[in-house]
Structure formats: C-alpha cells, structure tokens
Design a protein around this motif. Structure first.
Motif, PDB file in Angstrom:
ATOM      1  N   LYS A   1      19.104   6.761  35.351  1.00 51.05           N
ATOM      2  CA  LYS A   1      19.161   5.505  36.034  1.00 51.05           C
ATOM      3  C   LYS A   1      18.691   4.181  35.522  1.00 51.05           C
ATOM      4  CE  LYS A   1      18.691   8.034  40.628  1.00 51.05           C
ATOM      5  NZ  LYS A   1      17.936   8.194  41.636  1.00 51.05           N
ATOM      6  N   GLU A   2      18.308   4.574  34.272  1.00 49.51           N
ATOM      7  CA  GLU A   2      17.597   3.587  33.566  1.00 49.51           C
ATOM      8  C   GLU A   2      18.652   3.097  32.488  1.00 49.51           C
ATOM      9  OE1 GLU A   2      15.690   6.512  33.833  1.00 49.51           O
ATOM     10  OE2 GLU A   2      14.974   5.349  35.925  1.00 49.51           O
ATOM     11  N   HIS A   3      19.926   3.565  32.334  1.00 51.48           N
ATOM     12  CA  HIS A   3      20.685   3.260  31.231  1.00 51.48           C
ATOM     13  C   HIS A   3      22.079   2.821  31.855  1.00 51.48           C
ATOM     14  CE1 HIS A   3      17.532   5.742  29.053  1.00 51.48           C
ATOM     15  NE2 HIS A   3      18.106   4.896  27.965  1.00 51.48           N
ATOM     16  N   PHE A   4      22.853   2.244  31.110  1.00 49.24           N
ATOM     17  CA  PHE A   4      24.079   1.680  31.372  1.00 49.24           C
ATOM     18  C   PHE A   4      25.272   2.648  30.928  1.00 49.24           C
ATOM     19  CE2 PHE A   4      22.593  -2.602  31.628  1.00 49.24           C
ATOM     20  CZ  PHE A   4      22.736  -2.746  33.005  1.00 49.24           C
ATOM     21  N   ASP A   5      24.933   3.700  30.139  1.00 53.67           N
ATOM     22  CA  ASP A   5      25.891   4.624  29.559  1.00 53.67           C
ATOM     23  C   ASP A   5      26.445   5.234  30.575  1.00 53.67           C
ATOM     24  OD1 ASP A   5      24.600   5.544  26.306  1.00 53.67           O
ATOM     25  OD2 ASP A   5      23.084   4.586  27.832  1.00 53.67           O
ATOM     26  N   ILE A   6      27.876   5.454  30.373  1.00 50.58           N
ATOM     27  CA  ILE A   6      29.058   5.731  31.180  1.00 50.58           C
ATOM     28  C   ILE A   6      28.991   7.312  31.121  1.00 50.58           C
ATOM     29  CG2 ILE A   6      31.239   5.505  32.343  1.00 50.58           C
ATOM     30  CD1 ILE A   6      31.085   2.702  30.863  1.00 50.58           C
ATOM     31  N   PRO A   7      28.878   8.385  32.300  1.00 49.89           N
ATOM     32  CA  PRO A   7      29.021   9.629  31.914  1.00 49.89           C
ATOM     33  C   PRO A   7      30.364  10.103  31.696  1.00 49.89           C
ATOM     34  CG  PRO A   7      28.291   9.308  34.085  1.00 49.89           C
ATOM     35  CD  PRO A   7      28.357   7.824  33.724  1.00 49.89           C
ATOM     36  N   PHE A   8      30.679  10.812  30.564  1.00 53.20           N
ATOM     37  CA  PHE A   8      32.005  11.445  30.228  1.00 53.20           C
ATOM     38  C   PHE A   8      31.909  12.962  30.378  1.00 53.20           C
ATOM     39  CE2 PHE A   8      35.740  11.962  27.902  1.00 53.20           C
ATOM     40  CZ  PHE A   8      36.541  11.076  28.405  1.00 53.20           C
ATOM     41  N   PRO A   9      33.003  13.534  30.694  1.00 58.78           N
ATOM     42  CA  PRO A   9      32.855  15.192  30.422  1.00 58.78           C
ATOM     43  C   PRO A   9      32.680  15.591  29.198  1.00 58.78           C
ATOM     44  CG  PRO A   9      34.833  14.728  31.811  1.00 58.78           C
ATOM     45  CD  PRO A   9      34.054  13.263  31.307  1.00 58.78           C
ATOM     46  N   ASP A  10      31.811  16.677  28.809  1.00 56.50           N
ATOM     47  CA  ASP A  10      31.695  16.958  27.503  1.00 56.50           C
ATOM     48  C   ASP A  10      32.598  18.494  27.444  1.00 56.50           C
ATOM     49  OD1 ASP A  10      31.178  18.244  25.174  1.00 56.50           O
ATOM     50  OD2 ASP A  10      28.988  18.487  25.606  1.00 56.50           O
ATOM     51  N   TRP A  11      33.922  18.275  26.930  1.00 55.98           N
ATOM     52  CA  TRP A  11      34.888  19.356  26.908  1.00 55.98           C
ATOM     53  C   TRP A  11      34.692  20.171  25.577  1.00 55.98           C
ATOM     54  CZ3 TRP A  11      38.529  14.818  27.928  1.00 55.98           C
ATOM     55  CH2 TRP A  11      38.219  14.611  29.458  1.00 55.98           C
ATOM     56  N   SER A  12      33.501  19.831  24.954  1.00 58.54           N
ATOM     57  CA  SER A  12      33.339  20.884  23.533  1.00 58.54           C
ATOM     58  C   SER A  12      33.200  22.348  23.668  1.00 58.54           C
ATOM     59  CB  SER A  12      32.515  20.214  22.748  1.00 58.54           C
ATOM     60  OG  SER A  12      31.325  20.226  23.420  1.00 58.54           O
ATOM     61  N   PHE A  13      32.515  22.814  24.981  1.00 54.17           N
ATOM     62  CA  PHE A  13      32.627  24.002  25.188  1.00 54.17           C
ATOM     63  C   PHE A  13      34.045  24.778  25.312  1.00 54.17           C
ATOM     64  CE2 PHE A  13      33.429  22.242  29.505  1.00 54.17           C
ATOM     65  CZ  PHE A  13      34.262  23.035  29.962  1.00 54.17           C
ATOM     66  N   TRP A  14      34.918  24.151  25.245  1.00 55.92           N
ATOM     67  CA  TRP A  14      36.308  24.894  25.079  1.00 55.92           C
ATOM     68  C   TRP A  14      36.490  25.435  23.776  1.00 55.92           C
ATOM     69  CZ3 TRP A  14      39.401  20.369  27.987  1.00 55.92           C
ATOM     70  CH2 TRP A  14      39.259  20.484  29.028  1.00 55.92           C
ATOM     71  N   GLY A  15      35.851  24.828  22.765  1.00 53.20           N
ATOM     72  CA  GLY A  15      35.892  25.383  21.241  1.00 53.20           C
ATOM     73  C   GLY A  15      34.754  26.182  20.865  1.00 53.20           C
TER      74      GLY A  15
END
Length: 159
Positions: free
Chosen positions: A144-158
């Motif tokens: 809540k204290e950051h502007f970073d926009i969440p994006f899925p971490d798809w690396s678990f597929w590898g």
C-alpha cells in the motif's frame, strides 16, 4: 498530447478483459441492463488509479527506467525488449513468454504500449518519495506504500 504513450491503463484493461472472457468471467449485465466488470477488476483499477487522470507520459516511463530490469514496447503487434540488467532465475524469460502468449492468442487486439518491468520482489517506487510523479513500474510484488504495479510471476512454469 504528442508526448503521451498509448495508455498502459487502456492496454491492461483490454488484456484483463480478454483474459476474463477466456476464463468465463466476462462482463455481465446488471438488472438495469448495464455492463459490470468481474470483481477482480476492482484491484486492477486500484493499482492503476495513480495514472487515471494524469495518464502516463514519456517522462514517467523514462524516470521508471532507473528502477527497471527491462522495457517492453509493443507496436503494431510486435514486441521489442530493451534489457537493463539480468533478472534472477527465469523471471524475465517467462514474463516475456506470457506477453507473447497474449499476443498470439489475441492477434491484432493488444494495443501499442510501452512498459517498464523489474524482476525483484521488493517494491521500490515509494509513494512518499514519488507522490508528485508516480512512476509506472511493473513488479511481482507491491504494498500500500508503493506505486509498483503488480504483475503475475509466471516463472514457476519454468521450474
């Protein structure tokens, strides 16, 4: 204006709309006949709210580069990548793979966009420090204290 990139917000809303339709969560009609977005759109709108009025300019994207591992530019259905530093594990590769899957599944439907990504977990665009100009940076985690926009971490597929 001429210094504004195609809206990242528009692109994300389009991408999530296509994903929602593919998952059976497409917009539904309310009793009054008005369309309503799936409930998970509330989180998307909340995460993108800092840019809902100001939009995202070239200056926003350029300033976000300081925190980014790579930049993705999509123009006329082609994906271009600019690397700034090596990401941990397979995160960058699978983030790009996910975007390429989106492009393949919805040819001609993904608008032009310019996005900065970072591959680390810890958010870095603090709301206090960047209140005057929120930086649009996609990352796998935020607070809540950051502007970073969440994006899925798809690396678990590898793994």
């Amino acid at each position: 204006s001429t210094n504004t990139f195609p809206s990242t917000i528009t692109t994300l809303n389009a991408a999530y709309r296509y994903a929602a339709e593919a998952l059976g969560g497409a917009r539904r009609r309310t009793g009054g006949g008005r369309e309503e977005c799936p409930k998970f759109f509330r989180a998307i709108h909340r995460d993108l709210a800092p840019w809902s009025e100001s939009r995202i300019s070239k200056a926003h994207v350029a300033a976000a580069q300081r925190y980014a591992a790579f930049r993705v530019v999509i123009v006329e259905g082609k994906v271009f990548v600019d690397w700034y530093y090596a990401c941990v594990q397979s995160r960058a590769m699978f983030t790009l793979w996910g975007l390429l899957q989106l492009m393949r599944r919805y040819p001609g439907m993904v608008p032009d966009v310019d996005m900065m990504f970072d591959c680390m977990d810890k958010p870095s665009v603090n709301k206090t420090e960047h209140q005057a100009m929120p930086l649009p940076l996609f990352r796998y985690c935020t607070t809540k204290e950051h502007f970073d926009i969440p994006f899925p971490d798809w690396s678990f597929w590898g793994w």
